[in-house]
Structures are given as structure tokens and as C-alpha cells.
Design an enzyme around this catalytic site. Structure first.
Site, PDB file in Angstrom:
ATOM      1  N   HIS A   1     -52.448  51.895 -53.001  1.00 51.14           N
ATOM      2  CA  HIS A   1     -50.986  52.024 -52.869  1.00 51.14           C
ATOM      3  C   HIS A   1     -50.423  52.859 -54.016  1.00 51.14           C
ATOM      4  CE1 HIS A   1     -46.722  50.752 -52.202  1.00 51.14           C
ATOM      5  NE2 HIS A   1     -47.141  50.736 -50.958  1.00 51.14           N
TER       6      HIS A   1
ATOM      7  N   HIS B   1     -44.981  43.672 -44.517  1.00 47.47           N
ATOM      8  CA  HIS B   1     -43.524  43.716 -44.684  1.00 47.47           C
ATOM      9  C   HIS B   1     -42.956  44.929 -43.972  1.00 47.47           C
ATOM     10  CE1 HIS B   1     -44.945  46.323 -47.905  1.00 47.47           C
ATOM     11  NE2 HIS B   1     -43.715  46.663 -48.258  1.00 47.47           N
TER      12      HIS B   1
ATOM     13  N   ASP C   1     -43.688  52.489 -44.949  1.00 48.47           N
ATOM     14  CA  ASP C   1     -45.072  52.887 -45.239  1.00 48.47           C
ATOM     15  C   ASP C   1     -46.078  51.790 -44.889  1.00 48.47           C
ATOM     16  OD1 ASP C   1     -43.893  51.481 -47.344  1.00 48.47           O
ATOM     17  OD2 ASP C   1     -45.115  52.402 -48.903  1.00 48.47           O
ATOM     18  N   HIS C   2     -45.585  50.699 -44.315  1.00 52.43           N
ATOM     19  CA  HIS C   2     -46.492  49.620 -43.891  1.00 52.43           C
ATOM     20  C   HIS C   2     -46.405  49.314 -42.392  1.00 52.43           C
ATOM     21  CE1 HIS C   2     -47.701  48.428 -48.028  1.00 52.43           C
ATOM     22  NE2 HIS C   2     -46.611  49.116 -48.283  1.00 52.43           N
TER      23      HIS C   2
ATOM     24  N   HIS D   1     -41.258  47.613 -44.791  1.00 44.95           N
ATOM     25  CA  HIS D   1     -41.017  48.932 -45.361  1.00 44.95           C
ATOM     26  C   HIS D   1     -41.843  49.929 -44.551  1.00 44.95           C
ATOM     27  CE1 HIS D   1     -39.451  47.538 -49.569  1.00 44.95           C
ATOM     28  NE2 HIS D   1     -38.493  47.665 -48.684  1.00 44.95           N
TER      29      HIS D   1
ATOM     30  N   ASP E   1     -47.030  44.695 -50.763  1.00 40.01           N
ATOM     31  CA  ASP E   1     -46.705  45.102 -52.114  1.00 40.01           C
ATOM     32  C   ASP E   1     -46.163  43.880 -52.864  1.00 40.01           C
ATOM     33  OD1 ASP E   1     -47.032  47.425 -50.648  1.00 40.01           O
ATOM     34  OD2 ASP E   1     -45.123  48.269 -51.126  1.00 40.01           O
TER      35      ASP E   1
ATOM     36  N   HIS F   1     -41.556  40.828 -53.431  1.00 36.81           N
ATOM     37  CA  HIS F   1     -41.210  42.244 -53.287  1.00 36.81           C
ATOM     38  C   HIS F   1     -39.724  42.357 -52.914  1.00 36.81           C
ATOM     39  CE1 HIS F   1     -42.105  46.420 -52.975  1.00 36.81           C
ATOM     40  NE2 HIS F   1     -42.070  46.501 -51.659  1.00 36.81           N
TER      41      HIS F   1
END
Lengths: 305, 305
Positions: free
Chosen positions: A271, A62, A66-67, A64, A213, A142
Site C-alpha cells: 500500500h 473499506h 483504491d479498495h 475508499h 488501511d 482508519h
């Protein structure tokens, strides 16, 4: 052959010294897959001496930061290292625009073929397949459009039972491949030798499900049923379950429940929120529900059997 | 008060373990400026214990990845840390689209005011000014549109020469600010006391010129003439001068020539190509031409007097 998973980063939100955001390197049937690519992933690949030119497929769960904030840097580094091989990127719709806009504005088009496979379905899809491996999306729940990924070995060839095969001088080396493919053998005298009298079952195929997530989402259970290994995010502990619900994340207990109900063989959790200094607490919460739970740790290699 | 420069990254091209791309943190007259922001800059800020919530202004020289791929992560981290203060980003046209596209697709708008000042002029511009500091662009000559930045203290107030001031009982405390502002003083008997008999010159203002990346470009010399400190990139040594020309970078010798011709007080060099293991070679090439040369080193703090 085992699956080999190297955890490059297993923390949520902001990258910190020795706490990198999500990224994993999966070796399965001679494929080298990168899963998610938080900021600093390329440095983590170097740190753990992974020959990252081998990576041909990158899967982004996805959008976001941090990914995926490390993706553009990795794509650029491949260019600077004179990569020639194709690179396939699978991720949510929009990922192509993000990467190509930056390449355009930096006047840095790749010389290698960079192919995007944008995802937008809310149902599981087969997104990669060859003779040995399949990759399916696992739709998650999510705050933005998010997929997990299910990596499955295909059932291999049957194995020759040489004790039996060698009893028949008529069976020659050139017949072996037919036997491995499941064919019966007919002797010159007309006797039918059933394949399963000459061969053994192939090694059971292994599978790895990556789920990050997501809020607690039992809808995924049918799809991940009996997988060899499940990675499931657990950003929080039970003390923050309401925060987990609000932010659409999971607790360690919830991840363990999913693993138990799906009767997976092994669970890896990660995570972690930066608020928890002691990672053992995640294990303490998960193992009473699902015993075979491991903590994700940066740089650690997990053998999936 | 001195200027304080912390080098966060001083290498070119791809980030590696202990070799981070360009970023610098400049403290000048109670301002906290970030200059360039390669991938991993936010982790470097943490590593060197810099309170990065203080940063209100970020200056991006150009849109090559090793100078800006860390920006979107830093902007996002500020959001996750509940920043409320304005953040100003100065950089080439296009930078706003790059950052806002990613915030939009991750559904992660900042709650703090994020203000972009996009640059496109090929002439020096005054881009920031307040009572104590000015920042000007220094147009450079690189493969994409690139600016250096000139940070200048403004001339401060004159200093009271108390030995002289106290000789006149008529001069009261409430007159001091007028004297600092340069006004003369008239005694009751009509005698004029010239300001420079009661005050001393202010501390000479200091200045810092950041020049990265650029080919050898003497056109910048008038603008950086006599600066207190010049940072000038030197990606290559003389052995790769033709490569420097092709890629529009500089050698250590060329950086030193610029420093010498501009009669700067100090030169810092950096943006080293990964091919050179021994950084002393850069110093050995620069110092015969410009003696007061320092190597940029990650984590090192430079006091600019």
C-alpha cells in the site's frame, strides 16, 4: 497444504501504469478468496492467469476507491461470462447499495446469486466458517469504517502413525477415520490403546491476517497474535509519520512494530504511497525491527507455511 | 486547426490486458473533451501521456459498465490531485446518484465543483455551447437509454485577403476586425467595397460524431450528414448479424452503410467484440461499402481534417 497469496495490486490512492491499487487473491484449503478489489483488479486477475470463476467470496476492507472501485466491474464481468455460482461479498454497510444501484441503472441484473454480507460492527466477528476455514473481521482504525480480515485454517484431522497402527492386526482400514477423529481403540482382549499412541498431531493450522488501511493500532495485536503471515499496510516511511497520523495510515516502522509485538512468523508490507520510487526503503526501515519482512510486489506469489 | 482524437479504449464488454473498454479524448478548438470512461480509463490517460487535468467536460453515452465504470475513479483521482477547476459530466439520468453515492460512502467529497448535466430526452439536444464549439446529443437505439455526441466547430471569422486590403490605404489596422466580422467598407469618396471583395471564406468548420452503442439506426443520418468524421460502433461482423440485432449493436457493414448514406468524410470503427482476434476483418467488411474507413486502435491519434 500451504496457503498461497497472489498480490494483484499493492499501491495506494490512484491507479497508474504498473501500480495498481489493493487486491489480493488467497488460496486456502481449496477456497479462493479475493481480498479488496481496486480499479483494474479483473485485468490483473487475467494478467496473472488466475481462473477467477473460482472466486466465491470477496472481502472488501473499506469503501475508499483504491479498495473497491473494481468490484462492480468484476461483478458485471461474471454476469457476461454466464456465471451461475453464488458470489458472496463481505464489506461495509453501503456496499450493496453501490453495486445494486449500478446494476439497476444499467439494466444488468446478475443471473447468478449475488449475496451481500454487510458489516457494521466495531468488534471482531466471525463472518465465514465451514469445515476447514474461518474468516474473522479485524476492526481497524482508519478515516472510514474499515476491517482487516483474519483467515484461519481449522485444526485438521490427526495423522495415522502407520508404524504403530500396523502392529495391531485387529485395526482395520474401516477404523482409520475414527482414529483420525481422535478416538481410542479397544482390543478384543480389553486393552485400551490411547489415540495418541496410534496417531500424530495434525499439521498446525496456518493463518493469514490482512490489515489495510489503518493508523498504528496496537489494539489488533491480541487478535493477530502468532499468525503465520501478516499483511500490514505501510503507506509511508518514517519521514512522513505526521502525514501518516493525519491520514490514518502507518509507516514501515509501525507495521514492523505490530509484527514484532504480535510475534507473527512473517510480515508482508505494501500500500505504498506513489511518492516513493524506491520500495527497498520500506524494507530498510522495517527489517531492523522485524527481520522476516517481505515487500508486496504485483504479480508475486507468496507461499505461507 | 485540426481536431485531434486519441482512442483510449475501443473494445466492448469486459476489460482485458491490452483491450480496454470505450474511452476517447477529443481536442477541438482548445477544448479537451473525454468521451465515455470505461474501467481503467485513468490509467490509459497516463499511459498515453495525456495531461488529464485539462479535461473539463466528460460525456457519457450510456450506463453500461464498459462506458462508465472508470468515471468514479477519475473523479476521485482529480480530488486526490487537488483539482480546483470545475468538472462537467454529461450523461444519462442516474449518473449523478451513482457517483455521489460512492463519494458519500467513502467520505470523499470533491473539493472542486463537480457539475452533472443529466440527459433524458429522446430528441437531439444542444448540451454545450461557447464561442467556438457546440455539442449536441445524437439519440441512439440501444438496450438502455443511449446518446451519441456531435461535436461541431462553429464557423470562424472571415479571413483578410491582404492582397486586396493593402490596395486601399484608407483601410487601417483598426478596421480589420470589422472586415473579419463580414462588414463592408465605404471609402471616403462614397464607394462601397463589398466584404467578399476584401475577405476570404473562413476555414470550413469540422465536426466529429461519436456513435456508440446502437443497433443499425438510419434515423441518425440527417443529424450526422456530411460530418468530417464519424465514429460508429461495430461490435460484430456480418456472421453475427442476428446477435447484433438481439443485443442492439451494429455490424461493420451496417456502420459503413450509415457512413455512406450520411456522406461523411471519414469513418472510424471500434467497440469490437472479444470473439474476433483479427480486426482487419472489420475493415474488409466495411471498406467495400465505405472506402475511407479506419480501425480504432488503442493509443492511436487521429487527425480530423
Amino acid at each position: 497444504m500451504s496457503l498461497k497469496l497472489t498480490v494483484l495490486g499493492c499501491h495506494s490512492a490512484t491507479p497508474r501504469v504498473n501500480a495498481h491499487p489493493t487486491s489480493q487473491f488467497l488460496e486456502i484449503k481449496n477456497h479462493h478468496f479475493l481480498i479488496d478489489c481496486g480499479e483494474g483488479t479483473q485485468v490483473q486477475l487475467r494478467k496473472y492467469s488466475i481462473k477467477f470463476s473460482k472466486i466465491k467470496h470477496i472481502f472488501i476492507s473499506h469503501l475508499h476507491g483504491d479498495h473497491f472501485f473494481g468490484l462492480v466491474g468484476l461483478v458485471s464481468t461474471f454476469r457476461l461470462l454466464n456465471r451461475e455460482n453464488e458470489l458472496h461479498v463481505y464489506g461495509p454497510k453501503g456496499i450493496k447499495e453501490i453495486i445494486t444501484l449500478q446494476l439497476k441503472l444499467s439494466n444488468s441484473w446478475t443471473h447468478y446469486p449475488l449475496l451481500f454480507h454487510e458489516l457494521s460492527s466495531n468488534k471482531p466477528e466471525l463472518i465465514f466458517e465451514d469445515a476447514t476455514v474461518e474468516v474473522h473481521t479485524i476492526p481497524l482504525n482508519h478515516r472510514v469504517y474499515t476491517n482487516g480480515f483474519l483467515f484461519k485454517e481449522k485444526l485438521g484431522e490427526r495423522k495415522l502413525n502407520m508404524n504403530k497402527v500396523l502392529q495391531y492386526s485387529e485395526i482395520e482400514t474401516c477404523d482409520y477415520q475414527n482414529l483420525k477423529n481422535g478416538r481410542d481403540f479397544i482390543l478384543k482382549n480389553g486393552t485400551l490403546l490411547k489415540n495418541n499412541t496410534l496417531t500424530l498431531d495434525p499439521t498446525p493450522p496456518k493463518s493469514y491476517a490482512f490489515c489495510s488501511d489503518t493508523s498504528y493500532f496496537p489494539e489488533i495485536i491480541p487478535q493477530i497474535k502468532n499468525v503465520t503471515c501478516l499483511y500490514h499496510e505501510t503507506t509511508f516511511l518514517k519521514d512522513k509519520e505526521s502525514l501518516a497520523t493525519t491520514t490514518m495510515h502507518s509507516t514501515a516502522e509501525q507495521a514492523a512494530k505490530i509484527a514484532k509485538e504480535a510475534t507473527v512468523k512473517q510480515l508482508i508490507i505494501g500500500h505504498y504511497s506513489g511518492r516513493y520510487k524506491n520500495k527497498e526503503a520500506f524494507l530498510n526501515e522495517a527489517t531492523p525491527i522485524f527481520k522476516n519482512t517481505l515487500l508486496a510486489e504485483e504479480g508475486k506469489v507468496y507461499t505461507i507455511n
